[in-house]
Design an enzyme around this catalytic site. Sequence first.
Site, mmCIF file in Angstrom:
data_model
loop_
_atom_site.group_PDB
_atom_site.id
_atom_site.type_symbol
_atom_site.label_atom_id
_atom_site.label_comp_id
_atom_site.label_asym_id
_atom_site.label_seq_id
_atom_site.Cartn_x
_atom_site.Cartn_y
_atom_site.Cartn_z
ATOM 1 N N HIS A 158 0.825 -1.227 0.000
ATOM 2 C CA HIS A 158 0.000 0.000 0.000
ATOM 3 C C HIS A 158 0.857 1.274 0.000
ATOM 4 C CE1 HIS A 158 -3.543 -2.389 0.421
ATOM 5 N NE2 HIS A 158 -3.230 -2.840 1.619
ATOM 6 N N ASP A 193 -2.702 -10.664 -2.360
ATOM 7 C CA ASP A 193 -3.211 -10.203 -1.056
ATOM 8 C C ASP A 193 -4.720 -9.918 -1.165
ATOM 9 O OD1 ASP A 193 -1.910 -8.710 1.617
ATOM 10 O OD2 ASP A 193 -3.783 -7.782 0.962
ATOM 11 N N HIS A 195 -6.224 -7.378 -0.215
ATOM 12 C CA HIS A 195 -6.442 -5.971 -0.580
ATOM 13 C C HIS A 195 -5.693 -5.623 -1.869
ATOM 14 C CE1 HIS A 195 -6.726 -6.243 3.888
ATOM 15 N NE2 HIS A 195 -7.793 -5.497 3.681
ATOM 16 N N ASP A 282 -4.105 -12.862 3.802
ATOM 17 C CA ASP A 282 -5.353 -12.378 4.409
ATOM 18 C C ASP A 282 -6.589 -12.670 3.558
ATOM 19 O OD1 ASP A 282 -4.296 -10.559 2.627
ATOM 20 O OD2 ASP A 282 -4.464 -8.814 3.936
HETATM 21 ZN ZN LIG Z 1 -4.041 -7.127 2.837
#
Ligand SMILES: [Zn+2]
Length: 342
Positions: A158, A193, A195, A282
């Site tokens: 991120h 991931d 996200h 995740d």
């Molecule tokens: Zn994540």
Amino acid sequence: MKTFFADEQKRHDPSFFLSSGAPQPNPEQPERVERLLSGARAAGLEIVRPKDHGLGPVSAVHTPEYIDFLGRIHERWQRIEGASKEVIPNIHPIARTGSYPASAVGQAGYHMADTSCPISEHTFESACWSASTAVSAAEAVMAGDAWSYALCRPPGHHAFRDVAGGFCFFNNSGIAAEHLLKDAKRVAILDVDLHHGNGTQGMFYERRDVLTVSIHADPVRFYPFFWGHADERGEGFGLGYNLNLPLARKSGDDIFLYALAVAIRRVEAFSPDALVVALGLDAFEQDPFGGLSVSTPGFARIAEAIGALRLPTVIVQEGGYLCDELGDNLTSFLTGFGALSG
Ligand SMILES: [Zn+2]
């Protein structure tokens, strides 16, 4: 095969973040490292301390302004009367203009996307070692290892060129990819991931030497909200070199593997010399974020599909939070990957 990790990466120990406006314990805890190390050992990997690569590989993808900010902001913050112990922003530019604030509060808002990346005394040190871990793993592959695993913590995907966010400070996957380009002409980054890898996408959005592909929970109702949609395909020279595959909430193994087949076809068409896997765990069904429903055996199937590319591969740890199966999920992935790629 080798796992790279330095103990200094555990020193960053954020206390909280805001979730739907409420202070919550920060899930990006040092304890993650213990679970991931035992998961890597169970897969038969040797744990190796990375070399200190300094700021050179970091500055290849992050601005000097941002690196300087991260290195000094905690100390500057302590001089503000009544300020919090950890650096947390409370104002952000809606759109950036040419101006750059001189104040610590203004710069925190400029360089931090959200409240989930608090900066404490040891954050910079841990982030630097996390980056060195990624670089050492890349060098192992450049020296002839078929693949390597970088236990990067804090994570990185991120983090943009000059913005921290979502528990991330330096973009370890991006740093590994840029380092691989010293030998390789083209590198692909495949992000699995939960996200969207918004920082990685942003970093390479106008480039055609790095293909970025991300499979993730649909950001229409999920972090990072403003990036990760299917119509983001790159810009300028980079148009067509970014692929986003958003999935409906709670999608399980079969849907994930279907999207992965599409992702892999795109990687094959790019014909890269090396691959970086941004490995978040995740997407797991019991992960506290609860966005997707990949199972423990599902991670082995994902790894087998990626390993079948038989590319020199650096696996970089991204997310994956405290749950009983965190270590097992890593073991499952690394065992599945090793079974096909040697
Ligand atoms: Zn994540």
